[in-house]
Design a protein around this motif. Structure first.
Motif, PDB file in Angstrom:
ATOM      1  N   ALA A 111       0.857  -1.195   0.000  1.00  0.00           N
ATOM      2  CA  ALA A 111       0.000   0.000   0.000  1.00  0.00           C
ATOM      3  C   ALA A 111       0.891   1.243   0.000  1.00  0.00           C
ATOM      4  CB  ALA A 111      -0.917   0.013   1.218  1.00  0.00           C
ATOM      5  N   PHE A 112       0.341   2.365  -0.426  1.00  0.00           N
ATOM      6  CA  PHE A 112       1.178   3.556  -0.649  1.00  0.00           C
ATOM      7  C   PHE A 112       1.782   4.100   0.642  1.00  0.00           C
ATOM      8  CE2 PHE A 112      -0.258   7.799   0.629  1.00  0.00           C
ATOM      9  CZ  PHE A 112      -1.471   7.509   1.236  1.00  0.00           C
ATOM     10  N   LYS A 113       1.247   3.708   1.801  1.00  0.00           N
ATOM     11  CA  LYS A 113       1.807   4.171   3.076  1.00  0.00           C
ATOM     12  C   LYS A 113       3.299   3.853   3.182  1.00  0.00           C
ATOM     13  CE  LYS A 113      -2.410   5.050   5.154  1.00  0.00           C
ATOM     14  NZ  LYS A 113      -3.305   4.672   4.072  1.00  0.00           N
ATOM     15  N   ASP A 144      -3.851  -0.993   7.070  1.00  0.00           N
ATOM     16  CA  ASP A 144      -2.665  -0.551   6.324  1.00  0.00           C
ATOM     17  C   ASP A 144      -1.611   0.203   7.122  1.00  0.00           C
ATOM     18  OD1 ASP A 144      -3.823  -1.659   4.139  1.00  0.00           O
ATOM     19  OD2 ASP A 144      -4.555   0.228   3.301  1.00  0.00           O
ATOM     20  N   PRO A 255      -7.122   8.771  -4.671  1.00  0.00           N
ATOM     21  CA  PRO A 255      -8.065   8.138  -3.734  1.00  0.00           C
ATOM     22  C   PRO A 255      -7.781   8.671  -2.325  1.00  0.00           C
ATOM     23  CG  PRO A 255      -6.972   6.491  -5.134  1.00  0.00           C
ATOM     24  CD  PRO A 255      -6.254   7.781  -5.325  1.00  0.00           C
ATOM     25  N   SER A 256      -8.782   9.297  -1.698  1.00  0.00           N
ATOM     26  CA  SER A 256      -8.484  10.063  -0.481  1.00  0.00           C
ATOM     27  C   SER A 256      -9.315   9.644   0.713  1.00  0.00           C
ATOM     28  CB  SER A 256      -8.740  11.554  -0.744  1.00  0.00           C
ATOM     29  OG  SER A 256      -7.846  12.036  -1.727  1.00  0.00           O
ATOM     30  N   GLY A 257      -8.669   9.718   1.881  1.00  0.00           N
ATOM     31  CA  GLY A 257      -9.343   9.481   3.145  1.00  0.00           C
ATOM     32  C   GLY A 257      -9.016  10.628   4.075  1.00  0.00           C
ATOM     33  N   ASN A 258      -7.840  10.547   4.696  1.00  0.00           N
ATOM     34  CA  ASN A 258      -7.414  11.595   5.624  1.00  0.00           C
ATOM     35  C   ASN A 258      -6.754  12.799   4.959  1.00  0.00           C
ATOM     36  OD1 ASN A 258      -8.208  11.037   8.280  1.00  0.00           O
ATOM     37  ND2 ASN A 258      -6.851   9.252   8.274  1.00  0.00           N
ATOM     38  N   PHE A 259      -6.747  12.838   3.614  1.00  0.00           N
ATOM     39  CA  PHE A 259      -6.236  13.991   2.874  1.00  0.00           C
ATOM     40  C   PHE A 259      -4.709  14.117   2.957  1.00  0.00           C
ATOM     41  CE2 PHE A 259      -6.105  18.571   1.578  1.00  0.00           C
ATOM     42  CZ  PHE A 259      -6.993  18.524   0.523  1.00  0.00           C
ATOM     43  N   GLY A 260      -4.007  13.051   3.438  1.00  0.00           N
ATOM     44  CA  GLY A 260      -2.548  13.141   3.544  1.00  0.00           C
ATOM     45  C   GLY A 260      -1.882  13.053   2.183  1.00  0.00           C
ATOM     46  N   ASN A 261      -2.338  12.101   1.373  1.00  0.00           N
ATOM     47  CA  ASN A 261      -1.754  11.904   0.061  1.00  0.00           C
ATOM     48  C   ASN A 261      -1.950  13.147  -0.814  1.00  0.00           C
ATOM     49  OD1 ASN A 261      -0.790  10.812  -2.309  1.00  0.00           O
ATOM     50  ND2 ASN A 261      -2.033   8.953  -2.220  1.00  0.00           N
ATOM     51  N   SER A 312      -9.636   1.630   3.546  1.00  0.00           N
ATOM     52  CA  SER A 312      -8.595   2.569   3.986  1.00  0.00           C
ATOM     53  C   SER A 312      -9.001   4.015   3.745  1.00  0.00           C
ATOM     54  CB  SER A 312      -7.282   2.262   3.283  1.00  0.00           C
ATOM     55  OG  SER A 312      -6.924   0.925   3.528  1.00  0.00           O
ATOM     56  N   MET A 313     -10.170   4.218   3.152  1.00  0.00           N
ATOM     57  CA  MET A 313     -10.683   5.572   2.953  1.00  0.00           C
ATOM     58  C   MET A 313     -11.927   5.820   3.810  1.00  0.00           C
ATOM     59  SD  MET A 313     -10.037   5.304  -1.117  1.00  0.00           S
ATOM     60  CE  MET A 313     -11.160   6.592  -1.646  1.00  0.00           C
ATOM     61  N   HIS A 392      -9.473   0.743  -3.950  1.00  0.00           N
ATOM     62  CA  HIS A 392      -9.182   2.161  -3.715  1.00  0.00           C
ATOM     63  C   HIS A 392      -8.777   2.847  -5.009  1.00  0.00           C
ATOM     64  CE1 HIS A 392      -8.481  -0.127  -0.035  1.00  0.00           C
ATOM     65  NE2 HIS A 392      -8.893   0.944   0.633  1.00  0.00           N
ATOM     66  N   THR A 415      -3.048   3.174  -4.913  1.00  0.00           N
ATOM     67  CA  THR A 415      -2.693   3.230  -3.496  1.00  0.00           C
ATOM     68  C   THR A 415      -2.577   1.860  -2.835  1.00  0.00           C
ATOM     69  OG1 THR A 415      -5.003   3.592  -2.905  1.00  0.00           O
ATOM     70  CG2 THR A 415      -3.622   5.549  -3.152  1.00  0.00           C
ATOM     71  N   ALA A 416      -2.998   0.796  -3.511  1.00  0.00           N
ATOM     72  CA  ALA A 416      -2.793  -0.548  -2.961  1.00  0.00           C
ATOM     73  C   ALA A 416      -2.778  -1.544  -4.111  1.00  0.00           C
ATOM     74  CB  ALA A 416      -3.891  -0.920  -1.964  1.00  0.00           C
TER      75      ALA A 416
HETATM   76  C1  LIG Z   1      -4.373   5.389   3.544  1.00  0.00           C
HETATM   77  C2  LIG Z   1      -4.936   4.953   2.237  1.00  0.00           C
HETATM   78  C3  LIG Z   1      -5.709   5.825   1.431  1.00  0.00           C
HETATM   79  C4  LIG Z   1      -6.080   7.221   1.873  1.00  0.00           C
HETATM   80  O1  LIG Z   1      -4.974   8.089   1.937  1.00  0.00           O
HETATM   81  P1  LIG Z   1      -5.099   9.472   2.738  1.00  0.00           P
HETATM   82  O2  LIG Z   1      -3.706   9.992   2.809  1.00  0.00           O
HETATM   83  O3  LIG Z   1      -5.634   9.118   4.089  1.00  0.00           O
HETATM   84  O4  LIG Z   1      -6.016  10.364   1.989  1.00  0.00           O
HETATM   85  C5  LIG Z   1      -6.158   5.364   0.205  1.00  0.00           C
HETATM   86  N1  LIG Z   1      -5.897   4.104  -0.213  1.00  0.00           N
HETATM   87  C6  LIG Z   1      -5.166   3.242   0.539  1.00  0.00           C
HETATM   88  C7  LIG Z   1      -4.952   1.858   0.024  1.00  0.00           C
HETATM   89  C8  LIG Z   1      -4.655   3.631   1.780  1.00  0.00           C
HETATM   90  O5  LIG Z   1      -3.942   2.748   2.507  1.00  0.00           O
END
Ligand SMILES: *Cc1c(COP(=O)(O)O)cnc(C)c1O
Length: 470
Positions: A111-113, A144, A255-261, A312-313, A392, A415-416
């Motif tokens: 995953a992109f983390k 993740d 693809p966004s969740g916490n807006f970090g990417n 993860s979003m 995602h 992202t994954a």
């Molecule tokens: C964490 C994650 C996201 C969301 O990223 P944010 O930085 O939180 O916006 C999207 N896709 C995958 C697979 C993730 O692990």
């Protein structure tokens, strides 16, 4: 370069200090005092660089208190073909319809983390050694983030990781990924409860100031600016791989969740990377899509946060979003305090009168996907002969297809890898389609696992930490 808080009540800090910080003491997020500007000459020089060399050029603009030679070593250790599967590190491919996919998920946990966490692990080890300190990372994960942190910190001097996860709530693959780590400095704790219970335990431990101080408790959450700095580098890499010269522009779909990417993309654009638009793709948890469509930011309660097939979003509020609003308000710390007081009260805020600026100056647009969209997109990409994408990334491709304009180059961030979410791939394509898994993960589920099971309370977790560090 100094770092300041979005709430304006914290003394300026260096990059190394910010690396080891969570939230600022005033509740805000740390930000560079100003963004470094990237000139046309710099872009010319950077175009042909390898991923590690490019990441070095980008990150050194932010990590100004780490000597170049040391930073180069940290980065060369982080972005290797061995860890990321190819010299490209973030390879870019094209779908039949011309949309490009930048692979950010070829690292150890798929995953992109990993892109940020691998850098953070080596940067932590360096700073801690220099300052003769140690750090004990306490985190909670439902998937993740925890595994990316453990793979980045395993075997690092001066660092222990205590990772809480809800017992029996993760997929067998996710469990095996974390619990099979045998490193002495990685401690997995399966809590008899839900993910929220794990988070409550962390809060309880964090609020015991004496314990926190005595055991040097820290975190690695997504608001860490070190993670954002590392992510900015791959926007430059994606731009160079998707264009032939520096007069072209690119739009990124994220693809966004916490807006970090996408926050890293926003900063890359502000630095002068020729980004045309930033397309924010959300799932059913669409607080960000609503903001970019209406200007109103309405965080959800946990009860109104859906469990989706792009898990993860699944967020109730976007923890890095304050960084963008900081810029949007002209870095007005009083206004940020007022707006986040509204967020804390559960009301949220409305900036619809800024929508024009958000779109034209900052380039933000958005779209949302549902479970049905996700399955349809995975199917369409597969049927076009473009292979498999994870759920995602499918949310991203759906948004890109919906919003792409004629002549626009769109790079969708992957992202994954699909291997992480086999069930949804099978739901979309049927069970006859094989979901490939990188060779290094063959047989993962049958490896011996190391995990401590704990009842749902903070005292037991403290005891585990005390005994481990005794
Ligand atoms: C964490 C994650 C996201 C969301 O990223 P944010 O930085 O939180 O916006 C999207 N896709 C995958 C697979 C993730 O692990």
């Amino acid at each position: 370069m100094k770092y300041i808080s979005t709430r304006g009540q914290t003394a300026p800090k260096t990059f190394s200090e910010v690396l080891l910080m969570g939230l600022a003491p005033d509740g805000g997020l740390m930000m560079p005092e100003e963004y470094p500007a990237v000139s046309e000459t710099m872009l010319e020089r950077w175009r042909g660089l390898s991923y590690a060399d490019l990441a070095f050029e980008v990150i050194r603009l932010f990590a100004t208190d780490i000597p170049d030679a040391d930073l180069r070593e940290i980065i060369n250790k982080s972005y290797t073909a061995e860890a990321f599967g190819s010299d490209d590190i973030t390879p870019v491919r094209s779908l039949k319809d011309g949309i490009k996919i930048q692979g950010l998920s070829n690292g150890p946990t798929l995953a992109f983390k990993d892109m940020a966490m691998q850098f953070l692990g080596n940067a932590f080890e360096y700073v801690l050694e220099r300052e003769n300190r140690s750090l004990n990372i306490l985190g909670a994960t439902s998937g993740d983030t925890g595994s990316a942190a453990e793979y980045a910190m395993r075997g690092k001097r001066g660092i222990h990781v205590f990772m809480l996860s809800p017992e029996g709530r993760m997929s067998p693959f996710q469990r095996a990924q974390m619990y099979s780590l045998q490193d002495e400095n990685i401690v997995n704790i399966a809590v008899r409860g839900m993910f929220d219970d794990c988070q409550d335990i962390i809060k309880a431990v964090q609020s015991d100031a004496r314990f926190k101080e005595q055991y040097q408790i820290g975190t690695v959450n997504s608001i860490n600016f070190g993670r954002i700095a590392a992510q900015i580098a791959y926007y430059f890499a994606g731009y160079f791989r998707a264009t032939e010269n520096n007069r072209e522009t690119v739009s990124f779909c994220v693809p966004s969740g916490n807006f970090g990417n996408v926050c890293a993309g926003h900063i890359a654009k502000q630095m002068g990377l020729p980004i045309r638009r930033l397309i924010v793709a959300t799932n059913e948890n669409d607080v960000l899509d609503q903001f970019f469509k209406t200007g109103a930011y309405r965080p959800r309660t946990t009860e109104h946060t859906y469990v989706t097939s792009s898990p993860s979003m699944d967020i109730s509020k976007a923890s890095n979003f304050e960084r963008f609003i900081f810029d949007l308000t002209g870095r007005d710390t009083d206004q940020i305090q007022a707006l986040w007081a509204e967020v804390a009260s559960g009301k949220g805020f409305d900036l619809h009168f800024k929508l024009d600026e958000i779109r034209k100056e900052y380039g933000f647009v958005s779209a949302k996907s549902t479970h049905a969209d996700r399955l349809a997109t995975i199917r369409a990409v597969y049927q076009d002969g473009d292979g498999l994408i994870d759920p995602h990334t499918a949310d991203g491709v759906k948004a890109a297809r919906e919003l792409r304009e004629p002549g626009e180059t769109v790079v969708c961030l992957e992202t994954a890898l699909p291997a992480k979410f086999e069930d949804t791939i099978r739901e979309a394509l049927g069970s006859s389609v094989a979901v490939p898994r990188p060779a290094k993960l063959d047989g993962l589920e049958s490896l011996p696992q190391k995990v401590i099971t704990a009842p749902n309370n903070a005292e037991t977790v403290k005891t585990v930490i005390r005994e481990k560090l005794a």
